[in-house]
Design a protein around this motif. Sequence first.
Motif, PDB file in Angstrom:
ATOM      1  N   SER A 155      17.419 -13.557  -5.497  1.00 48.00           N
ATOM      2  CA  SER A 155      18.256 -12.762  -4.601  1.00 48.00           C
ATOM      3  C   SER A 155      17.412 -12.153  -3.480  1.00 48.00           C
ATOM      4  O   SER A 155      16.183 -12.187  -3.535  1.00 48.00           O
ATOM      5  N   THR A 156      18.087 -11.599  -2.489  1.00 51.58           N
ATOM      6  CA  THR A 156      17.409 -10.948  -1.372  1.00 51.58           C
ATOM      7  C   THR A 156      16.510  -9.825  -1.875  1.00 51.58           C
ATOM      8  O   THR A 156      16.913  -9.050  -2.735  1.00 51.58           O
ATOM      9  N   GLY A 157      15.299  -9.807  -1.370  1.00 54.85           N
ATOM     10  CA  GLY A 157      14.377  -8.733  -1.739  1.00 54.85           C
ATOM     11  C   GLY A 157      13.699  -8.954  -3.072  1.00 54.85           C
ATOM     12  O   GLY A 157      13.030  -8.058  -3.588  1.00 54.85           O
ATOM     13  N   SER A 158      13.849 -10.151  -3.642  1.00 52.37           N
ATOM     14  CA  SER A 158      13.238 -10.374  -4.969  1.00 52.37           C
ATOM     15  C   SER A 158      11.752 -10.691  -4.866  1.00 52.37           C
ATOM     16  O   SER A 158      11.071 -10.787  -5.885  1.00 52.37           O
ATOM     17  N   GLY A 159      11.239 -10.901  -3.658  1.00 50.08           N
ATOM     18  CA  GLY A 159       9.789 -11.090  -3.493  1.00 50.08           C
ATOM     19  C   GLY A 159       9.373 -12.502  -3.113  1.00 50.08           C
ATOM     20  O   GLY A 159       8.186 -12.832  -3.180  1.00 50.08           O
ATOM     21  N   LYS A 160      10.321 -13.329  -2.683  1.00 50.69           N
ATOM     22  CA  LYS A 160      10.015 -14.745  -2.395  1.00 50.69           C
ATOM     23  C   LYS A 160       9.012 -14.868  -1.234  1.00 50.69           C
ATOM     24  O   LYS A 160       7.999 -15.554  -1.336  1.00 50.69           O
ATOM     25  N   SER A 161       9.329 -14.191  -0.110  1.00 48.78           N
ATOM     26  CA  SER A 161       8.435 -14.307   1.065  1.00 48.78           C
ATOM     27  C   SER A 161       7.077 -13.692   0.776  1.00 48.78           C
ATOM     28  O   SER A 161       6.057 -14.148   1.291  1.00 48.78           O
TER      29      SER A 161
ATOM     30  N   PRO B  53       0.806  -1.227   0.000  1.00 45.21           N
ATOM     31  CA  PRO B  53       0.000   0.000   0.000  1.00 45.21           C
ATOM     32  C   PRO B  53       0.841   1.280   0.000  1.00 45.21           C
ATOM     33  O   PRO B  53       0.478   2.247  -0.633  1.00 45.21           O
ATOM     34  N   ASP B  54       1.991   1.261   0.704  1.00 47.98           N
ATOM     35  CA  ASP B  54       2.774   2.497   0.796  1.00 47.98           C
ATOM     36  C   ASP B  54       3.899   2.560  -0.243  1.00 47.98           C
ATOM     37  O   ASP B  54       4.737   3.446  -0.199  1.00 47.98           O
ATOM     38  N   ALA B  55       3.922   1.608  -1.181  1.00 53.29           N
ATOM     39  CA  ALA B  55       5.036   1.560  -2.136  1.00 53.29           C
ATOM     40  C   ALA B  55       4.694   2.302  -3.434  1.00 53.29           C
ATOM     41  O   ALA B  55       3.530   2.492  -3.758  1.00 53.29           O
TER      42      ALA B  55
HETATM   43  N1  LIG Z   1       5.507  -4.467   4.555  1.00 51.25           N
HETATM   44  C1  LIG Z   1       6.189  -4.011   3.496  1.00 51.25           C
HETATM   45  N2  LIG Z   1       5.955  -2.772   3.014  1.00 51.25           N
HETATM   46  C2  LIG Z   1       6.614  -2.320   1.925  1.00 51.25           C
HETATM   47  N3  LIG Z   1       7.534  -3.039   1.246  1.00 51.25           N
HETATM   48  C3  LIG Z   1       7.810  -4.287   1.706  1.00 51.25           C
HETATM   49  C4  LIG Z   1       7.157  -4.835   2.845  1.00 51.25           C
HETATM   50  N4  LIG Z   1       7.629  -6.082   3.056  1.00 51.25           N
HETATM   51  C5  LIG Z   1       8.543  -6.304   2.078  1.00 51.25           C
HETATM   52  N5  LIG Z   1       8.658  -5.237   1.262  1.00 51.25           N
HETATM   53  C6  LIG Z   1       9.513  -5.109   0.095  1.00 51.25           C
HETATM   54  O1  LIG Z   1       9.160  -6.105  -0.825  1.00 51.25           O
HETATM   55  C7  LIG Z   1      10.287  -6.656  -1.443  1.00 51.25           C
HETATM   56  C8  LIG Z   1      10.246  -8.174  -1.369  1.00 51.25           C
HETATM   57  O2  LIG Z   1      10.347  -8.568  -0.015  1.00 51.25           O
HETATM   58  P1  LIG Z   1      10.398 -10.110   0.379  1.00 51.25           P
HETATM   59  O3  LIG Z   1      10.462 -10.208   1.846  1.00 51.25           O
HETATM   60  O4  LIG Z   1       9.320 -10.826  -0.313  1.00 51.25           O
HETATM   61  O5  LIG Z   1      11.794 -10.530  -0.263  1.00 51.25           O
HETATM   62  P2  LIG Z   1      12.554 -11.920  -0.196  1.00 51.25           P
HETATM   63  O6  LIG Z   1      12.877 -12.292  -1.583  1.00 51.25           O
HETATM   64  O7  LIG Z   1      11.789 -12.903   0.616  1.00 51.25           O
HETATM   65  O8  LIG Z   1      13.868 -11.482   0.562  1.00 51.25           O
HETATM   66  P3  LIG Z   1      14.790 -12.346   1.560  1.00 51.25           P
HETATM   67  O9  LIG Z   1      15.413 -13.418   0.764  1.00 51.25           O
HETATM   68  O10 LIG Z   1      15.791 -11.338   2.020  1.00 51.25           O
HETATM   69  O11 LIG Z   1      13.909 -12.821   2.632  1.00 51.25           O
HETATM   70  C9  LIG Z   1      11.500  -6.045  -0.781  1.00 51.25           C
HETATM   71  O12 LIG Z   1      12.039  -5.073  -1.637  1.00 51.25           O
HETATM   72  C10 LIG Z   1      10.951  -5.387   0.461  1.00 51.25           C
HETATM   73  O13 LIG Z   1      11.620  -4.183   0.725  1.00 51.25           O
END
Ligand SMILES: Nc1ncnc2c1ncn2[C@@H]1O[C@H](COP(=O)(O)OP(=O)(O)OP(=O)(O)O)[C@@H](O)[C@H]1O
Length: 605
Positions: free
Chosen positions: A400-406, A375-377
């Motif tokens: 990679s880290t932050g790619s959106g997996k979680s 919502p805030d992005a």
């Molecule tokens: N609550 C949130 N509000 C805004 N942006 C978010 C929020 N949670 C995550 N993000 C952004 O969304 C993107 C994906 O996050 P996510 O946690 O899915 O990454 P990931 O691939 O699981 O990373 P990691 O391997 O480090 O756990 C990141 O750029 C993060 O900054």
Amino acid sequence: MRLLLRTIKPYKALVAATLAALLLDVAGTLYVPTMLAGMINQGVTSGNTDFIIGQGLKMLVACCCASGGALLGNYLCARLASYVGRDIRNAVYDASLTYSGGDFEEFGTGSMITRTLNDVNVIQQTVMLAAQAMLPVPIICVMGTVLSFRVDAQMGAMMLAVVSVVMVFAVIAVRRAAPIFEKMQGFIDRMNVVLRENIIGVRVIRAFGKERHEEGRMGRVFTDYADAAIKVNWIFAGVDCFSFCLMNIAEVLLMWLGGNRVGAHAMEIGNISAVVEYAMLIMFYIMMAQFVALMVPRAIVCLQRCAEVIEKKPSILDGTGSAPLAPGSNGEAATAGEAAVAGEVTVTDEDGAFNASLSDTAPVATFDHVSFRFPDADEDTLHDIDFSCRRGQTTAIIGSTGSGKSTIAKMLLRLHDVTEGSVRFSGVDVRSMTQHDLRERIAYVPQKAWLFSGTIASNLRDGRADATEAEMRHALDVAQSDFVWGLPERLDAPVAQGGTNFSGGQRQRLAIARALMKHADLYIFDDSFSALDFKTDAALRRALKPETRNAAVLIIAQRINTILHADQIVVLKDGRIVGKGTHKELMEGCEVYREIAESQMKGGE
Ligand SMILES: Nc1ncnc2c1ncn2[C@@H]1O[C@H](COP(=O)(O)OP(=O)(O)OP(=O)(O)O)[C@@H](O)[C@H]1O
């Protein structure tokens, strides 16, 4: 205020009983000076001992009634306030359970704790004190003034003047203190946030030698709160001083005027004590009410803050449908024998009717061209995600880290809703299912393995409440948690809040065992093997295979080793799928995957 009225509504009888008890208290209290005046006027001046004794006994009965009323009134006030506190606290907590991740972030964890605990406490205390100290004030003011005028009009007028001055002063004091109290509530929020951060992050603070910096931060927050509290206390002290001073002046004035009136034979001597008593009683009640009135603005702020939580419409709402069930899913015991391991399996809905036919590789969860933005992005976190997790297969996500997996895992659990496209569970859009139904059918191991305080057994029972000891042992064995058998209390070994008395790897294994207690259609492991050594990681995945063969498995991982044998690997980069296939296919056709694989095989970055 609407929230308070709504909460009090079911307790009408209790409110009426409280008012009746307080009325009895006030009536008894005011009756005593009237009888005292009669005793002096008719008994003392004429030396009529029988009359004095008779009046004395009547005064004793009036005192007993007043005390009984006060006792009962206070008890009922406390009861009413605790019901109000309990109901508002429950309402805030229940509302918070319906929130999505985004809704929760709107308030912040610190503020949610302050609202649930501190704010509700302030409301509870104010309701109790207001009922005890403010409700009787109008009654005692009106009755006291009427009785004084009945005794002597001039004395009554003087008393009314003094009481009016005290009242004006009380209103000024309350208006000055109100904004400071409002600010204080905000400071409590900040203290909560900073304290939580400091307590949870104490090891990081020490490791980075940031103690001084954090001390300064805490100091500033505490100082702001203390400054506000000192200002309020100054006002309280001023009110206290001035009110007592006024009471004494009022007494002197009434004595002086009463003496003159008695000297002029316009009034009997006993009436002086009656009017002085009325004045003292009225002023005492006003003073008490004034202190409580100072709390009212703060309680109103707290009520507004609680109402914000309760009245907020959750951004994720339940649908009414449900997805088709597979045999052995949704809480039914699924043994390897029960599982249909080949060909087609017939699925039925909750009424047992034929519903659909799913092959053992039918999609359990499907991302259909999903895009998602927080919502805030300013931009999407996920773009056009399109893949399925199939029954009997393991799907892996790497990136990679932050790619959106979680984020993908959270969307499956419907902690966030899609911005575009759809997420389907057993062919049904998750938005049209109830959240409970959806989550019942997913076993999730979060990235940060969180355990609840209690025992190992109580944590495993969070996965399934009626789990037997044999089932718990089996889940622990599959999760390679042999360390449990080395603990003196074994299954009853204590678990600290968050599971901090276990290592990272042990916590992960216990969290996996907890997820395995649930017989789910979809198992999600969000980076859940990261703290395990390679040998344990491999053994765990081997043991998981037969356990999850009737379900779909989604593994999110950073390590290639963990996902090497997955039936399908989805490669993510900046929220987009840049590759999909088996390890072999991706090594041949996906550059991003190859780079990750080669960097890990070489032991590079
Ligand atoms: N609550 C949130 N509000 C805004 N942006 C978010 C929020 N949670 C995550 N993000 C952004 O969304 C993107 C994906 O996050 P996510 O946690 O899915 O990454 P990931 O691939 O699981 O990373 P990691 O391997 O480090 O756990 C990141 O750029 C993060 O900054």
